[in-house]
Design a protein around this motif. Structure first.
Motif, mmCIF file in Angstrom:
data_model
loop_
_atom_site.group_PDB
_atom_site.id
_atom_site.type_symbol
_atom_site.label_atom_id
_atom_site.label_comp_id
_atom_site.label_asym_id
_atom_site.label_seq_id
_atom_site.Cartn_x
_atom_site.Cartn_y
_atom_site.Cartn_z
ATOM 1 N N LEU A 226 1.908 2.068 13.162
ATOM 2 C CA LEU A 226 1.882 3.367 13.850
ATOM 3 C C LEU A 226 2.695 4.465 13.172
ATOM 4 O O LEU A 226 2.249 5.618 13.144
ATOM 5 C CB LEU A 226 2.315 3.211 15.304
ATOM 6 N N PRO A 227 3.868 4.170 12.609
ATOM 7 C CA PRO A 227 4.614 5.255 11.947
ATOM 8 C C PRO A 227 3.842 5.942 10.823
ATOM 9 O O PRO A 227 4.136 7.090 10.485
ATOM 10 C CB PRO A 227 5.861 4.547 11.402
ATOM 11 N N PHE A 228 2.841 5.276 10.279
ATOM 12 C CA PHE A 228 2.092 5.880 9.179
ATOM 13 C C PHE A 228 1.066 6.912 9.654
ATOM 14 O O PHE A 228 0.312 7.458 8.854
ATOM 15 C CB PHE A 228 1.478 4.794 8.287
ATOM 16 N N LEU A 229 1.099 7.213 10.939
ATOM 17 C CA LEU A 229 0.384 8.386 11.431
ATOM 18 C C LEU A 229 1.159 9.648 11.052
ATOM 19 O O LEU A 229 0.629 10.751 11.097
ATOM 20 C CB LEU A 229 0.193 8.306 12.950
ATOM 21 N N ILE A 230 2.434 9.481 10.696
ATOM 22 C CA ILE A 230 3.256 10.595 10.196
ATOM 23 C C ILE A 230 2.797 10.887 8.771
ATOM 24 O O ILE A 230 2.771 9.987 7.929
ATOM 25 C CB ILE A 230 4.754 10.220 10.208
ATOM 26 N N PRO A 231 2.405 12.103 8.454
ATOM 27 C CA PRO A 231 1.852 12.407 7.123
ATOM 28 C C PRO A 231 2.807 12.158 5.950
ATOM 29 O O PRO A 231 2.367 11.754 4.878
ATOM 30 C CB PRO A 231 1.488 13.890 7.205
ATOM 31 N N ASN B 267 0.566 7.288 0.256
ATOM 32 C CA ASN B 267 -0.351 8.022 1.115
ATOM 33 C C ASN B 267 -0.338 7.389 2.508
ATOM 34 O O ASN B 267 -0.851 6.288 2.699
ATOM 35 C CB ASN B 267 -1.760 7.989 0.503
ATOM 36 N N SER B 268 0.228 8.087 3.485
ATOM 37 C CA SER B 268 0.355 7.554 4.842
ATOM 38 C C SER B 268 -0.989 7.200 5.471
ATOM 39 O O SER B 268 -1.106 6.183 6.154
ATOM 40 C CB SER B 268 1.085 8.550 5.748
ATOM 41 N N HIS B 269 -1.988 8.037 5.257
ATOM 42 C CA HIS B 269 -3.305 7.775 5.858
ATOM 43 C C HIS B 269 -3.873 6.450 5.349
ATOM 44 O O HIS B 269 -4.378 5.643 6.134
ATOM 45 C CB HIS B 269 -4.272 8.933 5.563
ATOM 46 N N THR B 270 -3.770 6.231 4.058
ATOM 47 C CA THR B 270 -4.267 4.980 3.479
ATOM 48 C C THR B 270 -3.477 3.795 4.016
ATOM 49 O O THR B 270 -4.056 2.756 4.362
ATOM 50 C CB THR B 270 -4.188 5.028 1.937
ATOM 51 N N VAL B 271 -2.158 3.942 4.117
ATOM 52 C CA VAL B 271 -1.326 2.863 4.656
ATOM 53 C C VAL B 271 -1.725 2.561 6.089
ATOM 54 O O VAL B 271 -1.851 1.392 6.482
ATOM 55 C CB VAL B 271 0.175 3.209 4.574
ATOM 56 N N PHE B 272 -1.959 3.612 6.878
ATOM 57 C CA PHE B 272 -2.365 3.398 8.267
ATOM 58 C C PHE B 272 -3.676 2.617 8.341
ATOM 59 O O PHE B 272 -3.799 1.678 9.128
ATOM 60 C CB PHE B 272 -2.500 4.731 9.018
ATOM 61 N N ALA C 51 -3.901 -0.996 10.008
ATOM 62 C CA ALA C 51 -4.772 -1.219 11.170
ATOM 63 C C ALA C 51 -5.775 -2.331 10.886
ATOM 64 O O ALA C 51 -5.997 -3.210 11.729
ATOM 65 C CB ALA C 51 -5.488 0.076 11.547
ATOM 66 N N ALA C 52 -6.356 -2.304 9.699
ATOM 67 C CA ALA C 52 -7.318 -3.352 9.328
ATOM 68 C C ALA C 52 -6.640 -4.720 9.265
ATOM 69 O O ALA C 52 -7.197 -5.721 9.736
ATOM 70 C CB ALA C 52 -7.967 -3.022 7.982
ATOM 71 N N ALA C 53 -5.435 -4.759 8.699
ATOM 72 C CA ALA C 53 -4.702 -6.024 8.611
ATOM 73 C C ALA C 53 -4.360 -6.543 10.009
ATOM 74 O O ALA C 53 -4.484 -7.744 10.285
ATOM 75 C CB ALA C 53 -3.431 -5.854 7.781
ATOM 76 N N ALA C 54 -3.939 -5.661 10.913
ATOM 77 C CA ALA C 54 -3.586 -6.067 12.275
ATOM 78 C C ALA C 54 -4.809 -6.578 13.035
ATOM 79 O O ALA C 54 -4.750 -7.614 13.706
ATOM 80 C CB ALA C 54 -2.935 -4.906 13.023
ATOM 81 N N THR D 6 0.832 -1.208 0.000
ATOM 82 C CA THR D 6 0.000 0.000 0.000
ATOM 83 C C THR D 6 0.862 1.253 0.000
ATOM 84 O O THR D 6 0.570 2.219 -0.721
ATOM 85 C CB THR D 6 -0.950 0.001 1.217
ATOM 86 N N ALA D 7 1.941 1.248 0.781
ATOM 87 C CA ALA D 7 2.826 2.419 0.838
ATOM 88 C C ALA D 7 3.434 2.705 -0.530
ATOM 89 O O ALA D 7 3.447 3.854 -0.982
ATOM 90 C CB ALA D 7 3.925 2.206 1.871
#
Length: 171
Positions: A110-115, A53-58, A62-65, A47-48
């Motif tokens: 969690l790092p993908f909360l960074i924009p 897009n960090s938001h999409t990756v997050f 999260a869904a995968a986890a 996805t990254a």
């Protein structure tokens, strides 16, 4: 539900008995941590690289986890009732496995909360590295696996899944 969960005195007994602790906590927890840490790498990094897009990756991470945690909890909890194998309470083992699976997948999300996706990727690589070292340390301590061999094994496994995510994400 409370009949299926061990009470405080049972938990104290599990922690006090090395074999019981290994079978009921360490092994299911390690299986979950390994699954969560490794199985979520491909969707997160694909996805990254595909979206940048960090938001999409997050969201995907999260869904995968969460999905992996639920899946592994049911898988462990339904695999045996603990009577034949001596592995103890299936609900407890399922909660341990599911919780550790979620944790393993969510930590490097969690790092993908960074924009900025490039900055997030650097932090995610670091977190994945720490996760793999922790897995190797647990294997070394509780399963008497050579630390160097364990590091090599988890890096090869994680590397294969990461490479799959990169290849798919760049397609």
């Amino acid at each position: 539900m409370s009949d299926n969960l061990p009470n405080f005195s049972e938990l104290t007994k599990i922690v006090g008995d090395d074999k019981s602790f290994m079978l009921r906590v360490v092994q299911p927890g390690l299986a979950g941590l390994m699954d969560g840490s490794v199985s979520t790498l491909a969707p997160i990094f694909a996805t990254a690289f595909a979206t940048h897009n960090s938001h999409t990756v997050f969201l995907i991470g999260a869904a995968a986890a969460v999905g992996a945690g639920i899946s592994m909890a049911f898988s462990e909890g339904l695999s045996d009732d603990g009577e034949l194998t001596g592995r103890g309470n299936p609900v407890f083992r399922g909660l341990v496995t599911g919780g550790m699976t979620f944790l393993g997948g969510f930590l490097h999300t969690l790092p993908f909360l960074i924009p900025n996706v490039h900055t997030a990727l650097i932090w995610a690589y670091l977190v994945v590295g720490i996760e793999l070292v922790v897995i190797a340390l647990i294997r070394h301590k509780y399963f008497k696996t050579s630390f160097a061999l364990s590091v090599l094994q988890v890096i090869v496994g994680g590397g294969l899944v990461f490479a799959a995510g990169v290849i798919i994400g760049q397609s």
